[in-house]
Design a protein around this motif. Sequence first.
Motif, mmCIF file in Angstrom:
data_model
loop_
_atom_site.group_PDB
_atom_site.id
_atom_site.type_symbol
_atom_site.label_atom_id
_atom_site.label_comp_id
_atom_site.label_asym_id
_atom_site.label_seq_id
_atom_site.Cartn_x
_atom_site.Cartn_y
_atom_site.Cartn_z
ATOM 1 N N ALA A 29 -1.197 1.487 -1.225
ATOM 2 C CA ALA A 29 -2.676 1.546 -0.891
ATOM 3 C C ALA A 29 -3.347 2.263 -1.791
ATOM 4 N N HIS A 30 -2.976 3.364 -2.626
ATOM 5 C CA HIS A 30 -3.906 3.834 -3.782
ATOM 6 C C HIS A 30 -3.850 2.919 -4.813
ATOM 7 N N ALA A 31 -2.781 2.145 -4.991
ATOM 8 C CA ALA A 31 -2.771 1.060 -6.235
ATOM 9 C C ALA A 31 -3.847 0.153 -5.929
ATOM 10 N N PHE A 32 -3.711 -0.426 -4.809
ATOM 11 C CA PHE A 32 -4.712 -1.448 -4.402
ATOM 12 C C PHE A 32 -6.202 -1.004 -4.386
ATOM 13 N N ARG A 33 -6.539 0.103 -4.240
ATOM 14 C CA ARG A 33 -7.785 0.638 -4.236
ATOM 15 C C ARG A 33 -8.174 1.032 -5.582
ATOM 16 N N ALA A 34 -7.483 1.336 -6.793
ATOM 17 C CA ALA A 34 -7.494 1.273 -8.067
ATOM 18 C C ALA A 34 -8.070 0.170 -8.621
ATOM 19 N N ILE A 35 -7.133 -0.916 -8.216
ATOM 20 C CA ILE A 35 -7.347 -2.232 -8.603
ATOM 21 C C ILE A 35 -8.644 -2.784 -8.109
ATOM 22 N N LEU A 36 -8.856 -2.661 -6.794
ATOM 23 C CA LEU A 36 -10.144 -2.892 -6.244
ATOM 24 C C LEU A 36 -11.345 -2.436 -6.981
ATOM 25 N N GLU A 37 -11.135 -1.160 -7.507
ATOM 26 C CA GLU A 37 -12.311 -0.812 -7.939
ATOM 27 C C GLU A 37 -12.564 -1.236 -9.257
ATOM 28 N N ALA A 38 -11.322 -1.451 -10.137
ATOM 29 C CA ALA A 38 -11.626 -2.020 -11.315
ATOM 30 C C ALA A 38 -12.241 -3.340 -11.379
ATOM 31 N N LEU A 39 -11.731 -4.267 -10.224
ATOM 32 C CA LEU A 39 -12.224 -5.520 -10.177
ATOM 33 C C LEU A 39 -13.912 -5.670 -9.839
ATOM 34 N N SER A 40 -14.308 -4.701 -8.913
ATOM 35 C CA SER A 40 -15.432 -4.678 -8.426
ATOM 36 C C SER A 40 -16.439 -4.001 -9.367
ATOM 37 N N GLU A 41 -16.095 -3.327 -10.443
ATOM 38 C CA GLU A 41 -16.912 -2.762 -11.427
ATOM 39 C C GLU A 41 -16.235 -2.841 -12.756
ATOM 40 N N PRO A 42 -16.568 -4.223 -13.328
ATOM 41 C CA PRO A 42 -15.560 -4.864 -14.291
ATOM 42 C C PRO A 42 -15.951 -3.741 -15.556
ATOM 43 N N GLY A 43 -14.836 -3.732 -16.302
ATOM 44 C CA GLY A 43 -15.009 -3.018 -17.742
ATOM 45 C C GLY A 43 -14.726 -1.431 -17.282
ATOM 46 N N THR A 61 2.039 1.465 -14.770
ATOM 47 C CA THR A 61 0.905 0.627 -14.161
ATOM 48 C C THR A 61 0.935 -0.603 -13.961
ATOM 49 N N ALA A 62 1.457 -1.573 -14.929
ATOM 50 C CA ALA A 62 1.528 -3.030 -14.618
ATOM 51 C C ALA A 62 2.588 -3.245 -13.477
ATOM 52 N N GLY A 63 3.487 -2.520 -13.406
ATOM 53 C CA GLY A 63 4.667 -2.593 -12.387
ATOM 54 C C GLY A 63 4.290 -2.026 -10.833
ATOM 55 N N ALA A 64 3.161 -1.303 -11.003
ATOM 56 C CA ALA A 64 2.607 -0.893 -9.738
ATOM 57 C C ALA A 64 1.522 -1.849 -9.456
ATOM 58 N N ALA A 65 1.040 -2.541 -10.241
ATOM 59 C CA ALA A 65 0.155 -3.870 -9.902
ATOM 60 C C ALA A 65 0.756 -4.979 -9.270
ATOM 61 N N ILE A 66 1.797 -5.201 -9.877
ATOM 62 C CA ILE A 66 2.497 -6.139 -9.197
ATOM 63 C C ILE A 66 3.252 -6.101 -8.102
ATOM 64 N N LEU A 67 3.723 -4.553 -7.823
ATOM 65 C CA LEU A 67 4.182 -4.356 -6.413
ATOM 66 C C LEU A 67 3.429 -4.646 -5.307
ATOM 67 N N THR A 68 2.176 -4.168 -5.732
ATOM 68 C CA THR A 68 0.822 -4.319 -4.634
ATOM 69 C C THR A 68 0.399 -5.394 -4.622
ATOM 70 N N LEU A 69 0.480 -6.427 -5.481
ATOM 71 C CA LEU A 69 -0.245 -7.719 -5.203
ATOM 72 C C LEU A 69 0.629 -8.914 -5.123
ATOM 73 N N VAL A 70 1.921 -8.737 -5.504
ATOM 74 C CA VAL A 70 2.882 -9.866 -5.333
ATOM 75 C C VAL A 70 3.858 -9.733 -4.176
ATOM 76 N N ASP A 71 4.186 -10.979 -3.481
ATOM 77 C CA ASP A 71 5.081 -10.858 -2.561
ATOM 78 C C ASP A 71 6.101 -11.971 -2.460
ATOM 79 N N ASN A 72 6.776 -12.258 -1.608
ATOM 80 C CA ASN A 72 7.980 -13.435 -1.914
ATOM 81 C C ASN A 72 7.452 -14.655 -1.709
ATOM 82 N N GLU A 73 5.908 -14.768 -1.379
ATOM 83 C CA GLU A 73 5.278 -16.170 -1.565
ATOM 84 C C GLU A 73 4.504 -16.448 -2.756
ATOM 85 N N THR A 74 4.591 -15.603 -3.832
ATOM 86 C CA THR A 74 4.046 -15.697 -5.104
ATOM 87 C C THR A 74 4.689 -16.218 -6.178
#
Length: 212
Positions: A29-43, A61-74
């Motif tokens: 959840a923490h990682a997802f919020r960081a990713i959402l903030e990064a994409l909603s405020e580019p740069g 950091t990359a590992g956390a992003a992948i664990l958060t966004l990727v699942d077994n249908e990806t």
Amino acid sequence: MVRPQLPGESTTPVGTIRPAFANPSIDAAHAFRAILEALSEPGKIVPMAAELVAPEPLQATAGAAILTLVDNETALFLDPALSTPDVLAWLRFHTGAAIVADLQSAAFAVIGEPCMFDAYERLAVGTSMFPDRSATVVLIVERLEQTAGIRLTGPGIQSETSIGTTPALPRLWQALRSNHAIYPLGFDCLLAAPGAIAGLPRSTRIELEGEV
């Protein structure tokens, strides 16, 4: 009798695979919020503390992003630098994702050596009917800086902002300029550095310093 190894099956024993999130629901959840903030405020360089030890050269950091966004249908693509037995076993075990060799079929691509990557044109950009059927590419960098050089404008940016990376990635900036030109089609980009992340969605306009 020894069971034969199946095609694509990892030879890394499960007991040697490094753990992922200590508290999966909270950490994701923490990682997802960081990713959402990064994409909603580019740069914007968004702090992203990842309490995990990903196998090298896949940094936390990359590992956390992948664990958060990727699942077994990806469908997940890894560049040659990341296609090590330890990284493959870790990602398969913790996400169940299908690791694909065809970049165009990947929903996510993770690039460990962005200076060597020159296949942005092969990333999925969606279709006029389904622009969401596009790729997200995660590039691992050494450092993110809010420095002059690359000027960003567009949705989510109040006026303009700038960003720089170490190493410098001229191919990326040129690719993102072309990517923006086909908006609403296009791929989205995440830059992952130790402890921080930045988003560059397809809606962001890229200009080089000195351009009018």
